[in-house]
Write a protein that holds these residues in place. Structure first.
Motif, PDB file in Angstrom:
ATOM      1  N   SER A 153       4.202 -10.003  12.934  1.00 32.48           N
ATOM      2  CA  SER A 153       2.900  -9.596  12.433  1.00 32.48           C
ATOM      3  C   SER A 153       2.930  -9.177  10.974  1.00 32.48           C
ATOM      4  O   SER A 153       1.919  -9.268  10.291  1.00 32.48           O
ATOM      5  N   MET A 173       4.856 -11.957  18.492  1.00 28.10           N
ATOM      6  CA  MET A 173       4.666 -12.757  17.288  1.00 28.10           C
ATOM      7  C   MET A 173       4.908 -11.866  16.072  1.00 28.10           C
ATOM      8  O   MET A 173       4.492 -10.706  16.047  1.00 28.10           O
ATOM      9  N   GLN A 221      13.546 -11.213  16.115  1.00 27.62           N
ATOM     10  CA  GLN A 221      12.594 -11.790  17.056  1.00 27.62           C
ATOM     11  C   GLN A 221      12.321 -10.782  18.171  1.00 27.62           C
ATOM     12  O   GLN A 221      13.090  -9.840  18.385  1.00 27.62           O
TER      13      GLN A 221
END
Lengths: 112, 113
Positions: free
Chosen positions: B55, B53, B67
């Protein structure tokens, strides 16, 4: 965000000489690392040293966290020590979560 | 010991083209960071991922995206390349969001002509 100042910006030495590089930072830190960037651009981790003293061969480092500075000592310098030395810090919390902030670096040239 | 692997090492693109940089972190490291270093500059933080994810985000242009995949490798995608995007791009990885220090890859040198 946190500010990192390194001194001197440039340093020229003769082979065999000793040197001290300094890193001042503006706030308390959770992480401090010293890197050497060689002429090919690679960033080599020298020390992970948020506090205390470490030694690795001809290199040693000391971080005095309460006074917000770190020192990198290079003894008996060699031509292969040439390059840029970066200090980078990380402070958890506030607006500076989980990323290293680099100083501008010290360009070291060791002449034979 | 395994290190952070970046590919390619060198990349030459023309203006307005697209580039994709890849990063394979140290096994079991859960956080990946991307940095950009312009000529004579210090590395600047672009973006980071923790457990796949996003951050944190730095001064990353809207033309760039990144990603982290299920195998923890990460890709930085850069579109509509400009001359000013020419730089060294570093990927770093760490365990527990930097708790034990960061390890940097050898970098990708991107030249936009």
């Amino acid at each position: 965000g946190i500010q990192v100042e390194q001194s001197p910006p440039d340093l020229i030495l003769q082979e065999g000489a000793n040197s001290t590089l300094r890193c001042n930072f503006s706030d308390s830190v959770n992480n401090l690392q010293w890197f050497h960037q060689n002429p090919w651009g690679q960033l080599i981790n020298l020390f992970y040293i948020p506090s205390g003293t470490k030694q690795n061969g001809r290199l040693s480092a000391t971080t005095v966290a309460t006074e917000r500075y770190s020192l990198l000592y290079i003894s008996s310098s060699q031509t292969t020590d040439s390059g840029v030395y970066f200090c980078a810090v990380e402070r958890w919390g506030g607006g500076s979560n989980y990323k290293l902030t680099f100083g501008k670096g010290t360009l070291l040239t060791v002449n034979p | 010991a395994a290190g952070v692997i970046q590919s390619p090492r060198h990349l030459i693109k023309e203006k307005r083209e697209t580039a994709t940089l890849k990063c394979y972190p140290i096994p079991r490291h859960d956080t990946v960071y991307w940095y950009q270093q312009g000529p004579g500059q210090d590395p600047q933080f672009l973006i980071s991922f923790y457990e796949k994810m996003q951050s944190d985000k730095g001064s990353i242009p809207d033309r760039f995206s990144a990603q982290q995949f299920s195998d923890y490798h990460s890709e930085l995608n850069m579109s509509s390349l400009e001359l000013g995007d020419s730089a060294l791009y570093f990927c770093a990885s760490s365990l527990v969001q930097g708790l034990y220090g960061y390890t940097f890859g050898s970098g990708t040198r991107l030249t936009v002509v």
